[in-house]
Design a protein around this motif. Structure first.
Motif, PDB file in Angstrom:
ATOM      1  N   THR A 136       0.790  -1.099   0.010  1.00 24.95           N
ATOM      2  CA  THR A 136       0.002  -0.079  -0.096  1.00 24.95           C
ATOM      3  C   THR A 136       0.734   1.261  -0.213  1.00 24.95           C
ATOM      4  N   PRO A 137       2.008   1.542   0.920  1.00 24.86           N
ATOM      5  CA  PRO A 137       2.704   2.451   0.768  1.00 24.86           C
ATOM      6  C   PRO A 137       3.508   2.828  -0.590  1.00 24.86           C
ATOM      7  N   ARG A 138       3.812   1.593  -1.074  1.00 24.56           N
ATOM      8  CA  ARG A 138       4.532   1.914  -2.489  1.00 24.56           C
ATOM      9  C   ARG A 138       3.492   2.323  -3.459  1.00 24.56           C
ATOM     10  N   GLN A 139       2.397   2.001  -3.376  1.00 19.56           N
ATOM     11  CA  GLN A 139       1.185   2.191  -4.493  1.00 19.56           C
ATOM     12  C   GLN A 139       0.952   3.627  -4.455  1.00 19.56           C
ATOM     13  N   ARG A 140       0.822   4.222  -3.038  1.00 20.02           N
ATOM     14  CA  ARG A 140       0.665   5.385  -2.650  1.00 20.02           C
ATOM     15  C   ARG A 140       1.859   6.486  -3.466  1.00 20.02           C
ATOM     16  N   LEU A 141       2.888   5.759  -2.890  1.00 22.10           N
ATOM     17  CA  LEU A 141       4.014   6.778  -3.556  1.00 22.10           C
ATOM     18  C   LEU A 141       4.312   6.814  -4.997  1.00 22.10           C
ATOM     19  N   ASP A 142       3.793   5.665  -5.791  1.00 20.78           N
ATOM     20  CA  ASP A 142       3.645   5.747  -7.126  1.00 20.78           C
ATOM     21  C   ASP A 142       2.610   6.827  -7.814  1.00 20.78           C
ATOM     22  N   GLN A 143       1.442   6.970  -7.012  1.00 21.18           N
ATOM     23  CA  GLN A 143       0.321   7.696  -7.331  1.00 21.18           C
ATOM     24  C   GLN A 143       1.027   9.133  -6.952  1.00 21.18           C
ATOM     25  N   VAL A 144       1.666   9.490  -6.176  1.00 21.97           N
ATOM     26  CA  VAL A 144       2.014  10.774  -5.638  1.00 21.97           C
ATOM     27  C   VAL A 144       3.247  11.200  -6.732  1.00 21.97           C
ATOM     28  N   SER A 145       4.222  10.135  -7.286  1.00 23.83           N
ATOM     29  CA  SER A 145       5.163  10.613  -7.973  1.00 23.83           C
ATOM     30  C   SER A 145       4.824  10.866  -9.224  1.00 23.83           C
ATOM     31  N   GLU A 146       3.582  10.234  -9.781  1.00 20.87           N
ATOM     32  CA  GLU A 146       3.031  10.574 -10.740  1.00 20.87           C
ATOM     33  C   GLU A 146       2.472  12.159 -11.059  1.00 20.87           C
ATOM     34  N   ARG A 147       1.832  12.337  -9.884  1.00 22.71           N
ATOM     35  CA  ARG A 147       1.278  13.685  -9.674  1.00 22.71           C
ATOM     36  C   ARG A 147       2.346  15.074  -9.464  1.00 22.71           C
ATOM     37  N   LEU A 148       3.282  14.493  -9.000  1.00 19.69           N
ATOM     38  CA  LEU A 148       4.474  15.493  -8.510  1.00 19.69           C
ATOM     39  C   LEU A 148       4.812  16.473  -9.805  1.00 19.69           C
TER      40      LEU A 148
END
Length: 494
Positions: free
Chosen positions: A324-336
């Motif tokens: 879950t933290p890895r998926q959340r990190l991917d989502q945030v990194s795409e929006r960054l």
């Protein structure tokens, strides 16, 4: 003739004596007739003068004999007279002419029979018990393993050999022997002095201070053991700061020191056994305790390891915890990247809006307009005070204009630096930096392919690398071309 020679009065021819003469004659007669005698009786009144002389009475059921023991003779008495004690006194009969009295100068006192000794012993026992010398709470515990043992006994008897032999067999220790008389008139003072002397030793002195004292003597009659029934010995034992074991006589013999001491041993050999443990048994016990400690430590570690394994089975896998933290990190990194771009654009717009009102040319035009207006007004005014005030305000306005220019320049520089830093951050976090690390973006028909299924639907794909783009598919390969075009906001990295 008969009238001239009258008969004398009867007794008229008896010689006359002075008082001193008759007193001296009586004294000589008593001392000459009796000499050294022994008298048996019960001790009555006892009085000890300040000079150290001892005055007391010896009486029976009808008469009283005054007795005197001089100061130098008191220390030689084996028994100190006490009221009510039946004794046999030995001395010389003499007279004291100053008071027309006779008395017995006593230099030896002995108790008359074993019954009298027991009565005296019981009397002393009750007295010392009333003072609390026998109380259990005042007795001190014996040290488990004393380093130095002080022994108060005769150095020539079998007692000291038995004690040393027993200590050597059980646990060898250092022994200090204080030789004393164990019977007779010197027994009590020597034993009391030995106990007091051991207590006066200091730690670290020439002689080590004992950790334990043993007062020992072999068996004997009550008369032989009487020195250990003296009050001086009992009080010295009670005052001892060092724990003390009494071993006087055999198991059936009981003396006052046994009641006052911290521990009573039935025999001198038993006193040595009470003083130290058995070395071999102590080593065996120590080894057994060490083995138990090792087993207990091993068992405790094993139980805790098993407990840890049981608890670890209930925990989720580490990979699942990070999904879950890895998926959340991917989502945030795409929006960054888009968020950074929008943030920079918003700040650039705000900066332009703010700088539009702070242009130097506008300020200079405003200053020139005000200065022209001031000149027009000053030309119309002829009063000098007004002119001076206008000059002062002009100077103030010049200073404010200069400060405003400096502040505007400083603010513009700071905003420019912030903008440059933000732009560098944008470049760092953009997907192009990711391409330089070996990733690529896949395009087809002007769209970005994010999954394999999307890419499979197109026959021609265009792959974007950090140094350009490459087309692949039905048309064949084409040379890579470099471009500076902007890329879509979202992309798929491989």
């Amino acid at each position: 003739m008969s009238d001239l020679l009258d008969d004398p009065v009867p007794g008229q021819n008896t010689p006359e004596y002075t008082v001193s003469e008759i007193s001296g004659e009586v004294k000589r007669t008593l001392e000459g007739s009796f000499g050294r005698i022994r008298v048996r009786g019960e001790v009555g009144r006892v009085f000890k003068a300040r000079s150290g002389h001892l005055y007391y009475d010896v009486k029976d059921d009808r008469n009283v004999l005054a007795c005197t023991t001089w100061k130098g003779q008191v220390s030689g008495l084996s028994v100190v007279p006490e009221e009510g004690l039946e004794v046999v006194v030995t001395g010389r009969l003499t007279a004291f002419g100053a008071q027309s009295k006779y008395n017995l100068n006593v230099d030896e006192v002995a108790v008359a029979g074993q019954g009298a000794l027991m009565a005296l012993l019981e009397k002393r026992k009750k007295q010392l018990e009333a003072e609390g010398l026998f109380a259990q709470e005042r007795k001190k515990p014996l040290p488990y393993l004393p380093q130095v043992i002080g022994v108060v006994t005769s150095p020539s008897g079998a007692v000291i050999r038995d004690i040393l032999h027993r200590l050597r067999d059980r646990f060898p220790r250092k022994v200090l022997i204080w030789p004393v008389a164990v019977q007779g008139s010197n027994c009590a003072p020597e034993v009391a002095n030995a106990i007091t002397g051991f207590n006066q030793f200091t730690s670290g002195g020439a002689l080590p201070r004992p950790d334990l004292i043993i007062v020992a003597r072999g068996g004997g009659s009550i008369e032989d053991l009487w020195g250990f029934n003296e009050e001086a010995v009992a009080r010295a034992t009670a005052a001892s700061d060092i724990p003390l074991i009494s071993a006087v006589g055999h198991e059936t013999d009981t003396t006052l020191i046994d009641f006052v001491s911290d521990r009573r041993a039935p025999t001198p050999t038993a006193a040595a056994e009470l003083a130290v443990p058995v070395r071999i048994e102590l080593l065996a016990w120590t080894g057994e305790q060490g083995a138990r400690l090792s087993r207990a430590a091993t068992d405790a570690v094993q139980r805790r390891a098993q407990r840890l394994r049981d608890l670890s089975r209930a925990l989720p896998r580490a990979e699942t915890l990070l999904d879950t933290p890895r998926q959340r990190l991917d989502q945030v990194s795409e929006r960054l990247p888009n968020a950074l771009i929008r943030g920079v654009q918003n700040r650039r717009v705000k900066l332009l809006d703010a700088s539009a009102h702070l242009r130097p040319s506008t300020l200079r035009g405003l200053v020139e307009t005000r200065r022209d207006r001031w000149r027009n007004l000053s030309s119309r005014l002829s009063l000098r005070p007004i002119q001076r005030e206008l000059e002062a305000r002009s100077e103030t306005l010049s200073r404010l204009t200069e400060r405003l220019n400096i502040a505007q320049t400083t603010r513009l520089d700071r905003l420019r630096q912030q903008l440059e830093a933000t732009d560098r951050l944008r470049e760092t976090l953009s997907y192009k930096a990711t391409l330089e690390r070996g990733y690529a973006v896949v395009h087809a028909n002007g769209e970005v392919m994010t999954t394999r299924s999307q890419a499979a639907e197109h026959s021609v794909l265009e792959i974007e690398f950090s140094d350009g783009r490459l087309k692949t598919g039905a048309t064949g390969k084409t040379p890579a071309r470099k471009t500076k075009q902007d890329t879509p906001d979202q992309g798929s990295l491989f």
